[in-house]
Scaffold this motif. Structure first.
Motif, short mmCIF file in Angstrom:
data_model
loop_
_atom_site.label_atom_id
_atom_site.label_comp_id
_atom_site.label_asym_id
_atom_site.label_seq_id
_atom_site.Cartn_x
_atom_site.Cartn_y
_atom_site.Cartn_z
N VAL A 26 0.84 -1.20 0.00
CA VAL A 26 0.00 0.00 0.00
C VAL A 26 0.87 1.25 0.00
O VAL A 26 0.66 2.19 -0.78
N VAL A 27 1.90 1.27 0.87
CA VAL A 27 2.78 2.43 0.96
C VAL A 27 3.52 2.65 -0.35
O VAL A 27 3.62 3.78 -0.85
N VAL A 28 4.04 1.57 -0.93
CA VAL A 28 4.78 1.69 -2.19
C VAL A 28 3.90 2.24 -3.29
O VAL A 28 4.30 3.16 -4.03
N PHE A 29 2.69 1.73 -3.41
CA PHE A 29 1.81 2.18 -4.48
C PHE A 29 1.43 3.65 -4.30
O PHE A 29 1.40 4.41 -5.27
N VAL A 30 1.17 4.05 -3.05
CA VAL A 30 0.80 5.45 -2.79
C VAL A 30 1.97 6.37 -3.10
O VAL A 30 1.81 7.43 -3.73
N VAL A 31 3.19 5.98 -2.67
CA VAL A 31 4.36 6.83 -2.89
C VAL A 31 4.63 6.98 -4.39
O VAL A 31 4.97 8.07 -4.86
N LEU A 78 -2.27 -5.71 -7.12
CA LEU A 78 -2.08 -6.70 -6.05
C LEU A 78 -2.55 -8.07 -6.49
O LEU A 78 -1.86 -9.08 -6.26
N LYS A 79 -3.71 -8.16 -7.13
CA LYS A 79 -4.21 -9.45 -7.60
C LYS A 79 -3.26 -10.06 -8.62
O LYS A 79 -3.05 -11.28 -8.63
N GLY A 80 -2.71 -9.23 -9.49
CA GLY A 80 -1.78 -9.75 -10.48
C GLY A 80 -0.53 -10.32 -9.84
O GLY A 80 -0.04 -11.39 -10.23
N GLY A 136 1.69 -14.05 -9.87
CA GLY A 136 2.95 -13.94 -10.58
C GLY A 136 2.99 -12.94 -11.71
O GLY A 136 3.97 -12.87 -12.44
N ASP A 137 1.91 -12.14 -11.86
CA ASP A 137 1.88 -11.10 -12.89
C ASP A 137 2.18 -9.77 -12.23
O ASP A 137 1.33 -9.19 -11.55
N PHE A 138 3.41 -9.26 -12.40
CA PHE A 138 3.83 -8.03 -11.75
C PHE A 138 3.55 -6.78 -12.58
O PHE A 138 3.98 -5.69 -12.23
N GLY A 139 2.82 -6.96 -13.67
CA GLY A 139 2.47 -5.82 -14.50
C GLY A 139 3.39 -5.69 -15.70
O GLY A 139 4.23 -6.56 -15.97
N MET A 148 5.54 2.82 -12.97
CA MET A 148 5.05 2.47 -11.63
C MET A 148 5.05 0.96 -11.39
O MET A 148 5.36 0.51 -10.28
N TYR A 149 4.71 0.15 -12.37
CA TYR A 149 4.66 -1.29 -12.13
C TYR A 149 6.06 -1.85 -11.91
O TYR A 149 6.27 -2.66 -11.00
N LEU A 150 7.01 -1.43 -12.70
CA LEU A 150 8.38 -1.91 -12.54
C LEU A 150 8.99 -1.40 -11.24
O LEU A 150 9.58 -2.16 -10.47
N ALA A 151 8.85 -0.10 -10.97
CA ALA A 151 9.42 0.48 -9.74
C ALA A 151 8.75 -0.13 -8.51
O ALA A 151 9.42 -0.47 -7.53
N GLY A 152 7.43 -0.27 -8.55
CA GLY A 152 6.72 -0.83 -7.41
C GLY A 152 7.13 -2.26 -7.13
O GLY A 152 7.33 -2.66 -5.97
N ALA A 153 7.26 -3.07 -8.17
CA ALA A 153 7.65 -4.46 -7.98
C ALA A 153 9.06 -4.57 -7.41
O ALA A 153 9.33 -5.38 -6.52
N LEU A 154 9.98 -3.72 -7.91
CA LEU A 154 11.35 -3.76 -7.42
C LEU A 154 11.44 -3.33 -5.95
O LEU A 154 12.14 -3.96 -5.15
N ILE A 155 10.74 -2.26 -5.60
CA ILE A 155 10.77 -1.78 -4.21
C ILE A 155 10.13 -2.81 -3.27
O ILE A 155 10.63 -3.07 -2.17
#
Length: 332
Positions: free
Chosen positions: A21-26, A75-77, A81-84, A292-299
Motif C-alpha cells: 500500500v505504501v509503495v503504491f501510494v508513494v 495486487l491481484k496480479g 505472478g503477474d507483476f504488471g 510504476m509497475y516496474l518500480a513498485g515491484a522492485l521496491i
C-alpha cells in the motif's frame, strides 16, 4: 524455534501487504504518470503525438481508473505472478526480473563472500595483535576503503585496465557472449569480467566490517572469561576462536539482513559506471520515468528481501549465540 519462525513468516506476509500500500501510494505521489512523462519526452524531441494515441495508452494501462482500482488490480496480479507491464521497457516486469536477477545475485553474493573472507581474518588479527605493524597497515587500508567512493574506484580501475593492459572491464560479458547460452567459454568470460564489480563493491564493505569486528573483539578479549580460559592453559588461538570471536561476530551476523536487498539497491552509480546488466540501473530508470509497475515491484521485492534477510540473521544469531536461543525459547 519452529513456532518463532512461523510467527515471523506470518508477520512478513502482513508487513508486505502494508508495504505494498505504501509503495503504491508513494509511486502515485509525483504529479502526472508514465503517459505524461512519455508525452513530455516526445515533445522535447520535437515530435508530436495525437490525442487518440494518448487515450489508447491511458486506456491500455488503466491510468484513468481510481487509484484503489489500480492498486487492487496490481495486487491481484502479483499474487498470481503477474507483476504488471513495464511502460518504459515495453516488456512484462517478470521477464525483466528473470533476465537480470541472476546477474544481480551473482555479483552481490560474490561480493559478500569476498567481503567476509577478507574482513574476518584481518579483523581478528588486528584485534589480537593490537598496535602491531599489521594492525596499522589494516587500519590505513580500512580508512582508505571507507573514504574512496565506489564510483571513483571503478573509474580508476577502468582507466588502469584500459590504458595499462588494454582490457575493457565494463559489463559482465563480452558482446559475443551477451545472449549466448551458458557454456564453459561463457562462464570463463563471466569470470574475467565479474572480478571488477566484486572488487569495487566489496572494498568499502570489507573496510567497515574490519573496524566493527576489531572493536568488538578488543572489548571481548579483556573480559574475565577470556582471562580465566587463558589461565587454565588453553591455547591462545583456541580460546580466541571458540569464545570471544564468536561473540564479536554477532554485530556482523546481524547485518546479514541488509545484504539481500543490496541485490537491487546497492551501488547504483557503480552499476551505471561499469555498465552492469543488473537490477540497480533498472530501478533508477523506473523511478525517473515513473514506470510504476516496474518500480513498485522492485521496491516491494527489496522489502521482501530485507524481511527475509532479517529472519535469516536472527536464525544465524540463535545458532551462534546460545543466549539468543534461550531468549527465543522463553518467548515461545
Amino acid at each position: 524455534m519452529t513456532a518463532y519462525i512461523l510467527r515471523r513468516l506470518v508477520a512478513i506476509v502482513l508487513t508486505l501487504l502494508a508495504l505494498s500500500v505504501v509503495v503504491f501510494v508513494v509511486i502515485q505521489l509525483p504529479p502526472g504518470d508514465f503517459v505524461t512523462s512519455y508525452i513530455a519526452r516526445i515533445s522535447g524531441s520535437g515530435e508530436s503525438i495525437d490525442q487518440a494515441t494518448i487515450d489508447a495508452l491511458r486506456a491500455q494501462y488503466r491510468l484513468d481508473d481510481p487509484v484503489i482500482v489500480q492498486y487492487w488490480a496490481w495486487l491481484k496480479g502479483m499474487l498470481v505472478g503477474d507483476f504488471g507491464f513495464s511502460f518504459e521497457m515495453k516488456r512484462p516486469v517478470s521477464e525483466i526480473f528473470a533476465s537480470r536477477i541472476g546477474n544481480s545475485l551473482a555479483v552481490e553474493m560474490l561480493a559478500v563472500i569476498v567481503m567476509w573472507s577478507v574482513a574476518i581474518p584481518i579483523g581478528i588479527y588486528s584485534a589480537v595483535y593490537q598496535y602491531s605493524i599489521g594492525d596499522y597497515f589494516a587500519t590505513i587500508i580500512g580508512f582508505l576503503g571507507l573514504a574512496l567512493p565506489n564510483f571513483l574506484f571503478a573509474l580508476v580501475l577502468m582507466y588502469i585496465s584500459y590504458v595499462w593492459f588494454g582490457v575493457t572491464i565494463t559489463g559482465l560479458y563480452s558482446p559475443e557472449y551477451m545472449n549466448a547460452h551458458w557454456s564453459l567459454a561463457k562462464f570463463l568470460d563471466f569470470c574475467s569480467h565479474v572480478w571488477a564489480p566484486v572488487l569495487v563493491i566489496s572494498t568499502a564493505g570489507s573496510a567497515q566490517l574490519i573496524r566493527v569486528l576489531r572493536a568488538n573483539l578488543l572489548d571481548e578479549l579483556n573480559k574475565p572469561y577470556v582471562l580465566t580460559a587463558r589461565a587454565k592453559g588453553l591455547k591462545k588461538s583456541k580460546v580466541i576462536l571458540r569464545y570471544p570471536a564468536r561473540v564479536a561476530m554477532n554485530p556482523l551476523i546481524s547485518v546479514v539482513g541488509w545484504v539481500l536487498p543490496t541485490v537491487i539497491s546497492s551501488s547504483f552509480v557503480t552499476a551505471i559506471v561499469l555498465n552492469l546488466p543488473t537490477l540497480s540501473p533498472i530501478l533508477l530508470r523506473a523511478l525517473l520515468s515513473q514506470d510504476m509497475y516496474l518500480a513498485g515491484a522492485l521496491i516491494l521485492f527489496m522489502g521482501f528481501l530485507t524481511m527475509m534477510g532479517t529472519l535469516i540473521s536472527d536464525i544465524l544469531l540463535a545458532w551462534v549465540d546460545p543466549r539468543i536461543r534461550l531468549g527465543m525459547a522463553g518467548a515461545n
